[in-house]
Design a protein around this motif. Structure first.
Motif, PDB file in Angstrom:
ATOM      1  N   LEU A   1       0.837  -1.200   0.000  1.00 60.85           N
ATOM      2  CA  LEU A   1       0.000   0.000   0.000  1.00 60.85           C
ATOM      3  C   LEU A   1       0.875   1.254   0.000  1.00 60.85           C
ATOM      4  O   LEU A   1       0.672   2.164  -0.805  1.00 60.85           O
ATOM      5  CB  LEU A   1      -0.956  -0.003   1.197  1.00 60.85           C
ATOM      6  CG  LEU A   1      -2.096  -1.010   1.129  1.00 60.85           C
ATOM      7  CD1 LEU A   1      -2.758  -1.157   2.493  1.00 60.85           C
ATOM      8  CD2 LEU A   1      -3.115  -0.604   0.083  1.00 60.85           C
ATOM      9  N   LYS A   2       1.847   1.296   0.893  1.00 68.11           N
ATOM     10  CA  LYS A   2       2.731   2.460   0.978  1.00 68.11           C
ATOM     11  C   LYS A   2       3.545   2.624  -0.304  1.00 68.11           C
ATOM     12  O   LYS A   2       3.661   3.728  -0.831  1.00 68.11           O
ATOM     13  CB  LYS A   2       3.660   2.323   2.180  1.00 68.11           C
ATOM     14  CG  LYS A   2       4.606   3.489   2.359  1.00 68.11           C
ATOM     15  CD  LYS A   2       5.504   3.296   3.570  1.00 68.11           C
ATOM     16  CE  LYS A   2       6.481   4.444   3.704  1.00 68.11           C
ATOM     17  NZ  LYS A   2       7.410   4.217   4.800  1.00 68.11           N
ATOM     18  N   GLU A   3       4.089   1.531  -0.809  1.00 69.58           N
ATOM     19  CA  GLU A   3       4.905   1.587  -2.028  1.00 69.58           C
ATOM     20  C   GLU A   3       4.108   2.106  -3.218  1.00 69.58           C
ATOM     21  O   GLU A   3       4.649   2.780  -4.085  1.00 69.58           O
ATOM     22  CB  GLU A   3       5.497   0.221  -2.353  1.00 69.58           C
ATOM     23  CG  GLU A   3       6.570  -0.229  -1.404  1.00 69.58           C
ATOM     24  CD  GLU A   3       7.816   0.641  -1.431  1.00 69.58           C
ATOM     25  OE1 GLU A   3       8.240   1.063  -2.514  1.00 69.58           O
ATOM     26  OE2 GLU A   3       8.356   0.915  -0.342  1.00 69.58           O
ATOM     27  N   ALA A   4       2.812   1.793  -3.260  1.00 68.02           N
ATOM     28  CA  ALA A   4       1.963   2.235  -4.370  1.00 68.02           C
ATOM     29  C   ALA A   4       1.355   3.614  -4.118  1.00 68.02           C
ATOM     30  O   ALA A   4       0.617   4.118  -4.963  1.00 68.02           O
ATOM     31  CB  ALA A   4       0.855   1.217  -4.606  1.00 68.02           C
ATOM     32  N   GLY A   5       1.662   4.219  -2.961  1.00 63.58           N
ATOM     33  CA  GLY A   5       1.122   5.538  -2.656  1.00 63.58           C
ATOM     34  C   GLY A   5      -0.350   5.514  -2.277  1.00 63.58           C
ATOM     35  O   GLY A   5      -1.063   6.506  -2.455  1.00 63.58           O
ATOM     36  N   LEU A   6      -0.808   4.377  -1.740  1.00 63.81           N
ATOM     37  CA  LEU A   6      -2.210   4.228  -1.348  1.00 63.81           C
ATOM     38  C   LEU A   6      -2.367   4.399   0.158  1.00 63.81           C
ATOM     39  O   LEU A   6      -1.492   4.016   0.924  1.00 63.81           O
ATOM     40  CB  LEU A   6      -2.736   2.861  -1.783  1.00 63.81           C
ATOM     41  CG  LEU A   6      -2.700   2.611  -3.300  1.00 63.81           C
ATOM     42  CD1 LEU A   6      -3.025   1.156  -3.604  1.00 63.81           C
ATOM     43  CD2 LEU A   6      -3.649   3.557  -4.019  1.00 63.81           C
TER      44      LEU A   6
END
Length: 191
Positions: free
Chosen positions: A93-98
């Motif tokens: 989630l964090k890596e995808a900017g979500l």
């Protein structure tokens, strides 16, 4: 003339959604296209998942998950969630900017950027070939206010602008134009 292709897992189009799960402080998200409404009483969804997926392991441990409908402009984020394992990237989630938001009923997060979210509890799991069919009761539905109709009661597909997946050619697309009104256009054949 029709050409026979043999038994294939083809259906057009397929919803393309994020499925998130959480258990024991761990969170994961994956892309799912093999998903459909399973019933209305109780409201439920069914998804088909490989049991080797980390997200599935968390669903199995917690008995909960969320379904998050991305907008068509979120194809890169969804694709990332599908091609990268949570075992190698622990916070997809964090890596995808979500942005994960706490569910109001289940422990799995909903995704803030998705205009439509379903919180689900597992009703049944059925082993089927190389997949497990997970049937989940929808225990809460969230929608962004700006995707609702003028009454504030119904989400509108054109405002959600959902992402869909087209198998075989492996493409993400958006929905097209309205063709007809359901439960109405076919009445011309009822005499």
């Amino acid at each position: 003339m029709k050409k026979r292709l043999g038994p294939r897992e083809l259906l057009y189009p397929m919803p393309a959604v994020f499925v998130a799960s959480a258990a024991d402080g761990e969170v994961d998200v994956m892309a799912v296209a093999w998903i459909a409404i399973a019933g209305s009483k109780p409201p439920s969804v069914m998804l088909s998942v490989r049991p080797t997926r980390r997200t599935f392991e968390l669903i199995e441990r917690s008995g909960e998950f969320t379904v998050n409908t991305p907008r068509a402009d979120m194809a890169a984020e969804l694709d990332f969630a599908g091609i990268v394992s949570g075992r190698t990237v622990p916070d997809k989630l964090k890596e995808a900017g979500l942005t994960p938001l706490p569910g109001s009923v289940v422990s799995a997060p909903i995704i803030a950027e998705c205009p439509h979210n379903l919180e689900c509890t597992v009703m049944r799991m059925l082993e089927h070939g190389d997949h497990v069919i997970v049937i989940g009761e929808i225990v809460e539905t969230h929608v962004d206010a700006d995707v609702l109709d003028e009454t504030g009661a119904k989400p509108l597909a054109d405002r959600i602008d959902p992402l869909v997946y087209v198998p075989t050619v492996r493409e993400y697309r958006r929905l097209g134009e309205k063709v007809a009104d359901a439960y109405s256009v076919g009445k011309r054949y009822t005499g």
